[in-house]
Design a protein around this motif. Sequence first.
Motif, PDB file in Angstrom:
ATOM      1  N   GLY A  58       0.725  -1.295   0.048  1.00 35.82           N
ATOM      2  CA  GLY A  58      -0.013   0.127   0.043  1.00 35.82           C
ATOM      3  C   GLY A  58       0.913   1.290   0.152  1.00 35.82           C
ATOM      4  O   GLY A  58       2.026   1.090   0.181  1.00 35.82           O
ATOM      5  N   ALA A  59       0.246   2.411  -0.049  1.00 34.69           N
ATOM      6  CA  ALA A  59       0.695   3.718  -0.182  1.00 34.69           C
ATOM      7  C   ALA A  59       1.689   4.250   0.799  1.00 34.69           C
ATOM      8  O   ALA A  59       1.494   3.429   2.137  1.00 34.69           O
ATOM      9  N   VAL A  60       2.975   4.796   0.775  1.00 34.48           N
ATOM     10  CA  VAL A  60       3.737   5.118   1.672  1.00 34.48           C
ATOM     11  C   VAL A  60       3.940   6.473   1.838  1.00 34.48           C
ATOM     12  O   VAL A  60       3.917   7.276   0.986  1.00 34.48           O
ATOM     13  N   GLU A  61       3.600   7.136   3.152  1.00 33.54           N
ATOM     14  CA  GLU A  61       3.769   8.532   3.445  1.00 33.54           C
ATOM     15  C   GLU A  61       5.261   8.868   3.211  1.00 33.54           C
ATOM     16  O   GLU A  61       6.182   8.135   3.334  1.00 33.54           O
ATOM     17  N   PHE A  62       5.311  10.229   2.721  1.00 34.23           N
ATOM     18  CA  PHE A  62       6.799  10.621   2.615  1.00 34.23           C
ATOM     19  C   PHE A  62       6.956  12.308   2.807  1.00 34.23           C
ATOM     20  O   PHE A  62       6.006  12.820   2.417  1.00 34.23           O
ATOM     21  N   ALA A  63       8.130  12.604   2.910  1.00 33.69           N
ATOM     22  CA  ALA A  63       8.337  14.073   2.978  1.00 33.69           C
ATOM     23  C   ALA A  63       9.247  14.575   1.929  1.00 33.69           C
ATOM     24  O   ALA A  63      10.366  13.791   1.632  1.00 33.69           O
ATOM     25  N   GLY A  64       9.272  15.523   1.228  1.00 34.55           N
ATOM     26  CA  GLY A  64       9.992  16.262   0.253  1.00 34.55           C
ATOM     27  C   GLY A  64      10.457  17.588   0.704  1.00 34.55           C
ATOM     28  O   GLY A  64       9.910  18.269   1.521  1.00 34.55           O
ATOM     29  N   LEU A  65      10.866  18.308  -0.390  1.00 36.43           N
ATOM     30  CA  LEU A  65      11.172  19.510  -0.374  1.00 36.43           C
ATOM     31  C   LEU A  65      11.175  20.392  -1.586  1.00 36.43           C
ATOM     32  O   LEU A  65      11.711  19.600  -2.676  1.00 36.43           O
ATOM     33  N   ALA A  66      10.749  21.298  -1.556  1.00 36.03           N
ATOM     34  CA  ALA A  66      10.575  22.556  -2.791  1.00 36.03           C
ATOM     35  C   ALA A  66      11.307  23.645  -2.634  1.00 36.03           C
ATOM     36  O   ALA A  66      11.145  24.185  -1.567  1.00 36.03           O
TER      37      ALA A  66
END
Length: 126
Positions: A82-90
């Motif tokens: 199933g879907a996995v939460e993530f953090a990124g940066l813009a």
Amino acid sequence: MAIRGNPANHYVLSGGVDGIVDTSSLHGKPNITLRVGGNEVAEVELLDTEIGLEITGIIDAKPDLFVEYLRLLLPRVNVHDGAVEFAGLAVRIRSATTIGGPDLVQGAVESYQAVPVAGQADAVEF
């Protein structure tokens, strides 16, 4: 023994950048739709690099005033169940422009604003 995950190919973003990043599609090419502050990001390009997915595009442009760019960094994600939460940066990059070139800009030509990005990544079949 570790079970190998599937690489995510469908990212749903929210926060300072909203939209969908599909690293592949039925036609085999990326399909990316992003919005920043109500503006749709144009001329979007995707690179899969050693530091993750790097996405660039143009947020807004006013001739003889500025061009505002988006540089988005997303992690590569392995999906097991199933879907996995993530953090990124813009990073929003505003580059001042003049008809006479950058030498006529007073002060800093570019300014930068870091924007947190979050979302869910999944492996889907197209």
